[in-house]
Structures are given as C-alpha cells and as structure tokens.
Design a protein around this motif. Structure first.
Motif, PDB file in Angstrom:
ATOM      1  N   THR A  91       0.836  -1.199   0.000  1.00  0.00           N
ATOM      2  CA  THR A  91       0.000   0.000   0.000  1.00  0.00           C
ATOM      3  C   THR A  91       0.869   1.246   0.000  1.00  0.00           C
ATOM      4  O   THR A  91       1.839   1.338   0.748  1.00  0.00           O
ATOM      5  CB  THR A  91      -0.907   0.032   1.250  1.00  0.00           C
ATOM      6  OG1 THR A  91      -1.706  -1.150   1.275  1.00  0.00           O
ATOM      7  CG2 THR A  91      -1.819   1.244   1.246  1.00  0.00           C
TER       8      THR A  91
ATOM      9  N   SER B 296      -2.037  -1.413  -3.715  1.00  0.00           N
ATOM     10  CA  SER B 296      -3.042  -0.351  -3.618  1.00  0.00           C
ATOM     11  C   SER B 296      -2.343   0.995  -3.495  1.00  0.00           C
ATOM     12  O   SER B 296      -1.417   1.144  -2.698  1.00  0.00           O
ATOM     13  CB  SER B 296      -3.920  -0.552  -2.387  1.00  0.00           C
ATOM     14  OG  SER B 296      -4.606  -1.777  -2.451  1.00  0.00           O
TER      15      SER B 296
ATOM     16  N   VAL C  77      -8.877   4.487  -2.975  1.00  0.00           N
ATOM     17  CA  VAL C  77      -7.647   3.717  -3.105  1.00  0.00           C
ATOM     18  C   VAL C  77      -7.821   2.852  -4.344  1.00  0.00           C
ATOM     19  O   VAL C  77      -8.869   2.241  -4.544  1.00  0.00           O
ATOM     20  CB  VAL C  77      -7.395   2.844  -1.855  1.00  0.00           C
ATOM     21  CG1 VAL C  77      -6.175   1.969  -2.044  1.00  0.00           C
ATOM     22  CG2 VAL C  77      -7.247   3.727  -0.621  1.00  0.00           C
TER      23      VAL C  77
ATOM     24  N   MET D 288      -6.329  -0.105  -7.196  1.00  0.00           N
ATOM     25  CA  MET D 288      -5.417  -1.193  -7.548  1.00  0.00           C
ATOM     26  C   MET D 288      -4.595  -0.667  -8.731  1.00  0.00           C
ATOM     27  O   MET D 288      -4.943   0.320  -9.352  1.00  0.00           O
ATOM     28  CB  MET D 288      -6.208  -2.460  -7.943  1.00  0.00           C
ATOM     29  CG  MET D 288      -7.096  -2.986  -6.836  1.00  0.00           C
ATOM     30  SD  MET D 288      -6.229  -3.375  -5.313  1.00  0.00           S
ATOM     31  CE  MET D 288      -5.428  -4.896  -5.759  1.00  0.00           C
TER      32      MET D 288
END
Length: 173
Positions: A63, A85, A165, A167
């Motif tokens: 992330t 992410s 958020v 991908m």
C-alpha cells in the motif's frame, strides 16, 4: 529501512543517498496506509530535491496511500505490483464528539477560553462556526495535497482526488 520508521529517519536516509557518490539511483520501497500530515510536505520536498540530483522512483507491493503517496509522488515515478493499492489522495480529520456520553454520565464541561476557537475540545459539542473552521482547515490541507500531486505526477486525473484507493490497473488509468 524496514519496519516502522519516522519521517526523520526517512529524510536522513534520503539525504545520505542524495549526497553519497556510491548511490546512483534511489528507490523508495513504500508499504504504508499513510499517516499524519505534519512533516509530510517537508519530507516530500527533500525527496523532490534528491530527484533533481539522482534518478528516483517509489515502489509498493502493498500500500502507498495518503501521506505515503504524497511522499512517493515526489519521486515523479510511482510503480507498483498489480495487486498493490495506491491513492487515497485527500485529508481526513476525525473529531470524537464525546459530549453526549459525558452528559449521559452526569458530567457537564464548561470551557473558558480566550477565543471562540481556542476552547475546541471533544468533550464539548462544536458550534457550527467551529465545524466550518475545521472543514476549511481540512480543505486547505487537501488543496496543498492536490497541488503537490498534480505538480509531481504529469497527467494525473484530478477526479481521483476523492480519497479512493486504487489497484494498479485502476491507478494507471
């Protein structure tokens, strides 16, 4: 650097990499949901200065969101694995209003302060003006965040500045 680190540690390491003749390029490996705004613009400024001297990139396999994305975007080159992410561009401020819970316990708080905004505390319900002030502060910080990302990431879509958020494939689009 691996594990939990503070911004000062990251800044020290970036400055070392920038000044070290043995370091040819720098990759920031980031795996963080973000964090506090305080110190984030300053760290991003150090990263941007390093980028002027050496090739840089930010990479995540996990992330890179919010404050972490702010810093990573300063490299001008954000990369991720397909399952990572990125994003969460925006600012959030939580204010726990515990005034009702305290009242239910028979506790009433009186605030005496030198100014309308000085006495803001979670134990006393915010006035409408105080709530507007807090929202204005959040939007001021968010505007800085948006300007920073747009200045570092050519072609970024401002429609993504809603806190989502993404991908990797979504982020690339």
């Amino acid at each position: 650097v691996e594990g939990v680190v503070c911004m000062e540690d990251i800044e020290r390491d970036v400055i070392y990499a920038m000044e070290s003749p043995e370091v040819e390029r720098v990759v920031l490996y980031i795996d963080s949901p973000g964090g506090m705004y305080n110190g984030t613009p300053e760290l991003a400024e150090v990263v941007a200065k390093c980028k002027e001297r050496k090739p840089m990139a930010a990479f995540t396999a996990g992330t890179m969101a919010s404050a972490a994305y702010y810093v990573g975007s300063a490299t001008g080159n954000v990369m991720s694995t397909s399952s990572a992410s990125t994003g969460s561009i925006g600012v959030v401020l939580m204010w726990p209003d515990v005034s009702k819970a305290m009242e239910d316990e028979g506790i009433k708080i009186k605030v005496f302060s030198s100014g309308e905004y000085k006495g803001m505390t979670p134990e006393v319900e915010l006035t409408d003006k105080q709530s507007e002030y807090m929202q204005q502060r959040v939007m001021s910080l968010a505007d800085d965040f948006y300007s920073h990302v747009m200045g570092q990431r050519a072609g970024v879509n401002a429609a993504a500045f809603d806190g989502r958020v993404f991908m990797a494939k979504e982020a690339l689009e």
